[in-house]
Structure formats: structure tokens, C-alpha cells
Design an enzyme around this catalytic site. Structure first.
Site, short mmCIF file in Angstrom:
data_model
loop_
_atom_site.label_atom_id
_atom_site.label_comp_id
_atom_site.label_asym_id
_atom_site.label_seq_id
_atom_site.Cartn_x
_atom_site.Cartn_y
_atom_site.Cartn_z
N LYS A 1 -11.45 -1.74 8.09
CA LYS A 1 -10.62 -2.64 8.88
C LYS A 1 -10.83 -2.47 10.38
O LYS A 1 -10.91 -3.45 11.11
CB LYS A 1 -9.14 -2.44 8.53
CG LYS A 1 -8.84 -2.75 7.05
CD LYS A 1 -7.42 -2.43 6.69
CE LYS A 1 -7.17 -2.62 5.20
NZ LYS A 1 -7.26 -4.03 4.77
N TRP B 1 0.83 -1.20 0.00
CA TRP B 1 0.00 0.00 0.00
C TRP B 1 0.86 1.25 0.00
O TRP B 1 0.50 2.27 -0.63
CB TRP B 1 -0.97 -0.02 1.17
CG TRP B 1 -1.86 -1.23 1.12
CD1 TRP B 1 -1.85 -2.31 1.95
CD2 TRP B 1 -2.85 -1.52 0.11
NE1 TRP B 1 -2.77 -3.24 1.54
CE2 TRP B 1 -3.40 -2.79 0.42
CE3 TRP B 1 -3.32 -0.83 -1.00
CZ2 TRP B 1 -4.41 -3.37 -0.35
CZ3 TRP B 1 -4.32 -1.41 -1.77
CH2 TRP B 1 -4.85 -2.66 -1.44
N ASP C 1 -0.95 6.98 6.50
CA ASP C 1 -2.04 6.08 6.14
C ASP C 1 -2.17 5.09 7.29
O ASP C 1 -1.35 4.19 7.45
CB ASP C 1 -1.73 5.36 4.82
CG ASP C 1 -2.75 4.28 4.48
OD1 ASP C 1 -3.76 4.15 5.21
OD2 ASP C 1 -2.53 3.55 3.49
#
Length: 361
Positions: free
Chosen positions: A197, A103, A173
Site C-alpha cells: 500500500k 482487518w 498494524d
């Protein structure tokens, strides 16, 4: 009511049972209003109360000062990979990125479309088995910001503390470990997290941005991609993800009711220790994939002696009502995602299954 399974999925992931039951109770008619949150106007009085309460509870959880805006946006963390550089990189048009997994690499790819990007550190040559040490960071003191990914779901690594970046704004992030512990929000210029999540259902993205950073958002930006527009409109420039924000608000309330993020962190450490101890005590039958000081509390990744046994492990685990233990397709192996809402009893049940599987194989 059907029984609940143990859901180890990496995302969309498990939600607190108390939250689901409250949402179920109010699904048909929210607090006697005669309509569901999914049906009501985002500009109506009822939803205005819901989003303002979610904002207030998140501020309470993280002690977020008034000089920060909370935005409830759409597009997931993936849209933020573009919005961050588009808004924050000018006028210098250069930024530092720390690469710790897939990511982070995707965020880097989008940033390169906007300006010059310096890779301040990367552990890709070691297959991302660890988080870079502070002394490895090659930071540009003139960068517009430094970007890092706090938890790496695919590789099972997590930053234990923020990187020290001097006076350069820090951007994070935090999609897969947001709210797993108390952090000092004032260390960050901007922090963002996809909800699916650790916060709520997919579709909501939380962005917490220091208000002085909004001055960098240029009028030439496409309207929806401009942080200042969203801040000025209190996340209501267009129709927000009303039901998702409602569920996220229930999760924030659930965290407050259990004692806040220090208590949540204590529970997360306890759960992860049970599982990592079992891996370490297996005499190599189960092997962690990351260096011990970089281990994630959210995503526990490990391997078995061979892929055939891993396949058998996953198949047999499903018969025990375990779901989502297959590692990411890019790396294989086993991954147990034990986010905030995952119960300790589920971790203990997995450890018992692991011991039985080892005995039989």
C-alpha cells in the site's frame, strides 16, 4: 513510453514514478553487475548492501533506535495476525484488541486461537464510521499487549494519535498508512506493515520490534513463526523477497530525498483536504462515510445519492484514465486511495471530474 493513469487502487497500489524508472534502468543489469536483483544471491555482497541500506534508510526516516530490530518478512500482514500473538502473548496468554474495521477483526480472530482476548473497544455497531475515543477504551493493565490498526482501508478511518495504554506494550498494524507521517517509534513495542500500500510491491512485510520483546518468543514455536529466529538471522533465515526489499529501499530513499516524513505528511494533508473539501461542498451529492475527526488521509470513502449513480460514476471515471475508485465489495460506494506516491495533480483531476459529473447528473 505509454502514459500513466491515475491509480486510486487500495493495494497493490501506486509507486513513485522515480522509483519505477530507476528500477527499470537497473532491471536488466543492476549497477553494471551483469544480473538483475531478481537473479542475484541473497547472500551475495551486492544484495547484502541493498538490504543493509534499506535498514539504515528506514531507521533514518523514523529515528529508529538501536534497541529495535527491523525485519523484512513474507506472508503479508495476515501472517502477522498469527505471529504477533504466538510470540508476544505468552506467558500471560491474554491481550487487548481495539476493533475498528475488517482487518482488525481478522487479527482478533487469529489472536483468539492463542489466548484470551479482551475487546478493549469496538465501533462495529456504528458500521465503523469512527475511531474510538480514549475514554471508551476498557484496557486490562495486565494484558500482554494492546493491538490496534492505525488506518482502515475499507472504511476510510485513521487514528490521529496512538491510543494511550500505560505500561502495556503497544502493537500496531500500520499496513495502509505506514510512513505517511513521522511517528514516535518508541511508543511501540512492535509495528508491522504489508508493503503493497505505501512501501513497495506485495510480498514484503516490514516488522519493527523492540528487542526486549524477542525474549517472549519461545523455542517451542515453529521456526519460521519465531521473531527471534528472524532477528538473529537478519531477515535471512530463508530467501527473502529480494526484489521487493530492493524496491522498498528505493522508496525509503525517495522519501528521504523529498525531505523526510514531515514533508510527506504536509503533502498528504494537502491532497486529502482538496478531496474532502470537494465532498463537503457538494451539498450532499457526495457524502463522506466517516465522522470528520476520524477521516483517513490515505483512503477517502464517499457515497453518491444512489447505487446506479455510483456505478455510472465508476464507469465514466475509467474513460478519464482513473482506476480503482470502486469501494470495497463489502461496503460499496467510492474509495479514492491517495497514498504517499499519489500525485496532487491526480487529486485535482478527480475533483474536476466530480464537479462535472455532479453538473451532468
Amino acid at each position: 513510453m505509454e502514459k500513466r493513469i491515475y491509480n486510486f487502487s487500495a493495494g497493490p497500489a501506486i509507486l513513485p514514478e522515480e522509483v519505477l524508472l530507476e528500477a527499470q534502468k537497473d532491471l536488466y543489469s543492476y549497477k553494471g553487475s551483469g544480473m538483475s536483483v531478481m537473479e542475484m544471491s541473497h547472500r551475495g555482497k551486492i544484495f547484502d548492501g541493498i538490504i543493509k541500506q534499506a535498514d539504515a534508510d528506514l531507521r533514518k526516516l523514523l529515528d529508529i533506535p538501536d534497541n529495535y530490530s527491523i525485519l523484512f518478512l513474507q506472508g503479508g500482514a495476515t501472517l502477522q495476525f498469527s505471529m504477533v500473538p504466538l510470540n508476544l502473548m505468552p506467558p500471560k496468554n491474554k491481550a487487548d484488541y481495539i476493533i475498528t474495521g475488517s482487518w482488525a477483526k481478522k487479527a482478533l480472530k487469529e489472536a483468539k486461537r492463542v489466548g484470551t482476548v479482551n475487546i478493549a473497544a469496538s465501533t462495529e455497531s456504528e458500521n465503523f464510521v469512527r475511531i474510538p475515543k480514549q475514554e471508551e477504551l476498557k484496557l486490562d493493565p495486565d494484558a500482554s499487549y494492546v493491538h490496534f490498526t492505525s488506518n482502515n482501508t475499507i472504511y476510510g478511518t485513521e487514528w490521529k494519535t496512538e491510543p494511550e495504554v500505560g505500561n502495556v506494550p503497544l502493537v500496531c498494524d500500520a499496513s495502509s498508512d505506514f510512513l505517511h507521517k513521522k511517528i514516535d517509534i518508541t511508543k511501540y513495542a512492535l509495528i508491522y506493515a504489508g508493503a503493497q500500500k505505501n512501501i513497495g510491491p506485495s510480498g514484503v512485510t516490514v516488522v519493527i520490534v523492540r528487542k526486549d520483546m524477542l525474549d517472549r518468543s519461545q523455542d517451542s514455536l515453529h521456526t519460521y513463526l519465531n521473531y527471534k529466529i528472524h532477528a538473529d538471522n537478519d531477515s535471512m533465515y530463508n530467501t527473502p523477497t529480494t526484489f521487493g526489499i530492493y524496491i522498498a529501499g528505493l522508496v525509503f530513499k525517495w522519501l528521504l530525498n523529498m525531505g523526510g516524513l514531515d514533508e510527506m505528511y504536509k503533502r498528504n494533508v494537502e491532497k486529502a483536504k482538496i478531496l474532502y473539501d470537494a465532498i463537503d461542498a457538494s451539498n450532499g451529492f457526495y457524502k463522506g462515510t466517516t465522522e470528520k475527526d476520524s477521516r483517513s488521509l490515505m483512503n477517502v470513502t464517499f457515497r453518491l445519492p444512489n447505487e446506479e449513480l455510483e456505478k455510472k460514476f465508476i464507469e465514466e471515471s475509467k474513460k478519464k484514465d482513473f482506476e480503482g475508485l470502486k469501494g470495497h465489495r463489502s461496503v460499496g460506494g467510492i474509495r479514492a486511495s491517495i497514498y504517499n506516491a499519489f500525485p496532487k495533480a491526480g487529486v485535482e483531476a478527480l475533483v474536476q471530474f466530480m464537479e462535472d459529473f455532479k453538473k451532468n447528473n
